[in-house]
Design a protein around this motif. Structure first.
Motif, PDB file in Angstrom:
ATOM      1  N   PRO A   1      47.521  42.921  48.605  1.00 10.39           N
ATOM      2  CA  PRO A   1      46.524  43.308  49.760  1.00 10.39           C
ATOM      3  C   PRO A   1      45.458  43.644  48.686  1.00 10.39           C
ATOM      4  O   PRO A   1      45.403  44.553  47.833  1.00 10.39           O
ATOM      5  CB  PRO A   1      46.759  44.314  50.656  1.00 10.39           C
ATOM      6  CG  PRO A   1      47.438  44.502  50.007  1.00 10.39           C
ATOM      7  CD  PRO A   1      48.498  43.736  49.225  1.00 10.39           C
TER       8      PRO A   1
ATOM      9  N   GLY B   1      37.622  35.208  47.058  1.00 11.42           N
ATOM     10  CA  GLY B   1      37.230  36.719  47.614  1.00 11.42           C
ATOM     11  C   GLY B   1      37.176  38.014  47.316  1.00 11.42           C
ATOM     12  O   GLY B   1      37.086  38.113  45.631  1.00 11.42           O
ATOM     13  N   ARG B   2      36.328  38.490  48.283  1.00 11.57           N
ATOM     14  CA  ARG B   2      36.738  39.770  47.900  1.00 11.57           C
ATOM     15  C   ARG B   2      37.597  40.796  48.887  1.00 11.57           C
ATOM     16  O   ARG B   2      37.453  41.763  48.355  1.00 11.57           O
ATOM     17  CB  ARG B   2      35.391  39.905  48.910  1.00 11.57           C
ATOM     18  CG  ARG B   2      34.421  39.374  47.690  1.00 11.57           C
ATOM     19  CD  ARG B   2      32.685  39.574  47.966  1.00 11.57           C
ATOM     20  NE  ARG B   2      32.406  41.828  48.263  1.00 11.57           N
ATOM     21  CZ  ARG B   2      32.342  42.269  46.550  1.00 11.57           C
ATOM     22  NH1 ARG B   2      32.126  41.263  45.828  1.00 11.57           N
ATOM     23  NH2 ARG B   2      32.317  43.300  46.677  1.00 11.57           N
ATOM     24  N   THR B   3      37.958  41.280  49.974  1.00 11.53           N
ATOM     25  CA  THR B   3      38.968  41.900  50.827  1.00 11.53           C
ATOM     26  C   THR B   3      40.047  40.123  51.444  1.00 11.53           C
ATOM     27  O   THR B   3      39.326  39.521  52.530  1.00 11.53           O
ATOM     28  CB  THR B   3      38.118  41.927  51.636  1.00 11.53           C
ATOM     29  OG1 THR B   3      37.126  42.902  51.043  1.00 11.53           O
ATOM     30  CG2 THR B   3      39.203  42.955  53.011  1.00 11.53           C
ATOM     31  N   GLY B   4      41.327  40.416  51.629  1.00 11.88           N
ATOM     32  CA  GLY B   4      42.136  39.093  51.694  1.00 11.88           C
ATOM     33  C   GLY B   4      43.522  39.757  51.389  1.00 11.88           C
ATOM     34  O   GLY B   4      43.834  40.976  50.635  1.00 11.88           O
ATOM     35  N   LEU B   5      44.245  39.341  51.715  1.00  8.32           N
ATOM     36  CA  LEU B   5      45.779  39.414  51.392  1.00  8.32           C
ATOM     37  C   LEU B   5      45.834  38.304  50.409  1.00  8.32           C
ATOM     38  O   LEU B   5      46.041  37.429  51.357  1.00  8.32           O
ATOM     39  CB  LEU B   5      46.752  39.139  52.641  1.00  8.32           C
ATOM     40  CG  LEU B   5      48.346  39.097  51.969  1.00  8.32           C
ATOM     41  CD1 LEU B   5      48.306  40.603  51.641  1.00  8.32           C
ATOM     42  CD2 LEU B   5      48.901  38.625  54.072  1.00  8.32           C
ATOM     43  N   VAL B   6      46.887  37.704  49.551  1.00 11.23           N
ATOM     44  CA  VAL B   6      46.327  37.222  48.548  1.00 11.23           C
ATOM     45  C   VAL B   6      47.926  36.722  48.290  1.00 11.23           C
ATOM     46  O   VAL B   6      49.044  37.822  48.049  1.00 11.23           O
ATOM     47  CB  VAL B   6      46.072  37.182  47.434  1.00 11.23           C
ATOM     48  CG1 VAL B   6      46.312  36.575  45.824  1.00 11.23           C
ATOM     49  CG2 VAL B   6      45.065  37.487  46.588  1.00 11.23           C
TER      50      VAL B   6
ATOM     51  N   TYR C   1      42.111  33.976  43.106  1.00 12.44           N
ATOM     52  CA  TYR C   1      41.402  34.565  44.293  1.00 12.44           C
ATOM     53  C   TYR C   1      39.455  34.373  43.652  1.00 12.44           C
ATOM     54  O   TYR C   1      38.708  34.558  44.559  1.00 12.44           O
ATOM     55  CB  TYR C   1      42.073  35.323  44.849  1.00 12.44           C
ATOM     56  CG  TYR C   1      41.736  35.927  46.227  1.00 12.44           C
ATOM     57  CD1 TYR C   1      41.836  35.612  47.149  1.00 12.44           C
ATOM     58  CD2 TYR C   1      40.661  37.269  45.965  1.00 12.44           C
ATOM     59  CE1 TYR C   1      41.091  36.310  48.529  1.00 12.44           C
ATOM     60  CE2 TYR C   1      40.727  38.642  47.315  1.00 12.44           C
ATOM     61  CZ  TYR C   1      40.376  37.699  48.299  1.00 12.44           C
ATOM     62  OH  TYR C   1      40.036  38.231  49.739  1.00 12.44           O
TER      63      TYR C   1
ATOM     64  N   GLN D   1      47.757  24.830  57.374  1.00 11.86           N
ATOM     65  CA  GLN D   1      46.426  25.490  57.727  1.00 11.86           C
ATOM     66  C   GLN D   1      46.689  25.687  58.714  1.00 11.86           C
ATOM     67  O   GLN D   1      45.949  26.701  59.200  1.00 11.86           O
ATOM     68  CB  GLN D   1      44.915  25.306  56.875  1.00 11.86           C
ATOM     69  CG  GLN D   1      45.140  24.880  55.104  1.00 11.86           C
ATOM     70  CD  GLN D   1      45.420  26.259  54.677  1.00 11.86           C
ATOM     71  OE1 GLN D   1      44.792  27.369  55.027  1.00 11.86           O
ATOM     72  NE2 GLN D   1      45.457  26.209  53.700  1.00 11.86           N
TER      73      GLN D   1
ATOM     74  N   SER E   1      37.350  43.781  46.489  1.00  9.14           N
ATOM     75  CA  SER E   1      37.938  42.959  45.162  1.00  9.14           C
ATOM     76  C   SER E   1      38.654  43.863  44.165  1.00  9.14           C
ATOM     77  O   SER E   1      38.876  44.375  43.030  1.00  9.14           O
ATOM     78  CB  SER E   1      36.437  42.069  44.014  1.00  9.14           C
ATOM     79  OG  SER E   1      35.900  41.323  44.598  1.00  9.14           O
TER      80      SER E   1
END
Length: 411
Positions: free
Chosen positions: A122, A105-110, A100, A179, A126
């Motif tokens: 989540p 990626g900094r903010t999201g759902l892994v 990630y 996707q 970061s």
């Protein structure tokens, strides 16, 4: 060095697959076979150009691990790296967070999918929120099982031709995360490009060896089939005969039951009707007739044995003459009942001893045709029994007939 040991490019054949060992515990991603893991690390280091010519690995190592990895696995891995390979340092990190961060990626759902589970983690600015992580019991093994069920439903003969390793390889090569799932499913059955999406998988093929048999072998096989057919016919005939006999026995049973119910009271009739039916009914008359036939056959065997011994044994012929003489004397002197009993017991003991002696001699000659000390001893002991019985009979005869014979002598 980032090492994620989760891929295999080998299609094991039957022998190799039976000898191969997995590094993971069956049904999980927990390592329990560290010898196999050492072999995998050796392969990785060699592929990366680190041959260990200096006696150790002189590079720092980064090890990726799944979320909530066991401390035991991490501690044992550290022992292997430091004590066996002599690495200068080792760091551990969650594989999905590495990926990630690498993709910006900094903010999201892994979403991290492993062999037996999938973790949802989540990330905000970061920073992973481990307390809000969730585990789903679905991974590559469940995908492989589901694909195997789909293939079985469409190709019933397939399970015997494909193994678990090949199923997992199909999952790795041809399965992916969509996707746009709804969009792909809406156009999935369109004819345009349908053939391009077909996947042809060639499974390992083993040609069956056809054994050519000679005419003699074919004739023997045909004869065996005929013999088997004859045996089956004989068994079927025997089963039909047994069934007919059982039916006749059941008929006799019910006839006899009907006759007994005529004279029975209501209570006795209910008891007889509630009683279990015998497996094979044999009428009382048939039982008595069979018993009498067996007893008659036993007496026939006994008389045949005595007659055979009389024809072959001189001593028995002498005893027969002596028995006739004793019986004549007893009739002449009009013996009492007690004296007749003593004479009869003496005669029976002598005859029984002589017959036993004959039987023992016959069995001894059968078991030991040649000379043997033990065979001679057995015959001597049997002859001694006859001698003792004969001496006892002489004593009884002297006591019973002696005074009477003495009185007949002239004075």
């Amino acid at each position: 060095i980032l090492s994620d040991i989760a891929y295999s490019e080998i299609y094991f054949d039957g022998t190799a697959r039976g000898q191969a060992k997995n590094q993971y515990e069956p049904g999980s991603n927990i390592i329990n076979n560290w010898d196999v893991l050492e072999g995998a690390l050796d392969y990785i280091f060699i592929k990366l150009g680190i041959d260990g010519s200096k006696g150790h690995v002189d590079r720092p190592v980064v090890i990726t691990e799944p979320l909530a990895n066991l401390q035991y696995s991490k501690r044992t891995m550290s022992e292997v790296l430091f004590e066996l390979y002599g690495v200068p340092s080792a760091s551990y990190g969650i594989d999905s967070l590495f990926s990630y961060a690498h993709n910006g990626g900094r903010t999201g759902l892994v979403v991290s999918s492993a062999y037996t589970s999938t973790h949802l983690l989540p990330v905000v600015d970061s920073k992973p929120l481990f307390a809000q992580a969730t585990r789903l019991d679905w991974g590559r093994s469940q995908c492989a099982d589901y694909l195997n069920k789909l293939l079985r439903a469409k190709y019933p003969a397939l399970p015997g031709k494909i193994n678990d390793t090949q199923i997992e390889d199909l999952v790795r090569q041809h399965c992916y995360i969509s996707q746009d799932y709804q969009g792909e499913m809406a156009n999935y059955l369109d004819w345009t490009g349908l053939e391009d999406r077909d996947v042809l998988v060639q499974l390992p093929f083993t040609e069956k060896e056809v054994v050519q048999k000679s005419e003699e072998e074919l004739a023997r096989a045909a004869e065996k089939r005929k013999e088997s057919g004859r045996r089956l016919q004989e068994q079927a005939a025997k089963m039909r005969l047994d069934k007919l006999i059982r039916k006749e026995q059941e008929l006799e049973y019910y006839k006899d039951l009907q006759q007994r119910l005529v004279t029975a009271t209501k209570k006795d009739a209910r008891t007889m009707l509630e009683a279990d039916e015998p497996a094979a009914y044999i009428p009382p008359s048939a039982t008595s007739r069979s018993l009498l036939r067996r007893r008659a056959a036993s007496f026939g065997h006994a008389f045949r044995g005595v007659a055979g011994a009389l024809r072959s044994e001189v001593h028995l012929q002498f005893h027969a003459v002596a028995t006739g003489l004793v019986l004549g004397l007893g009739y002449y002197f009009r013996l009492s009942a007690t004296e007749w009993a003593l004479v009869a017991l003496s005669i029976a003991s002598v005859w029984a001893a002589e017959l036993f002696n004959t039987a023992i001699e016959t069995l001894t000659n059968l078991a030991s045709p040649g000379y043997h000390p033990l065979a001679g001893k057995a015959k001597d002991v049997a002859a001694g029994a006859v001698l003792l019985a004969a001496l006892g009979a002489v004593v009884v005869g002297g006591l019973v007939f002696g005074p009477r014979l003495w009185g007949l002598l002239p004075r």
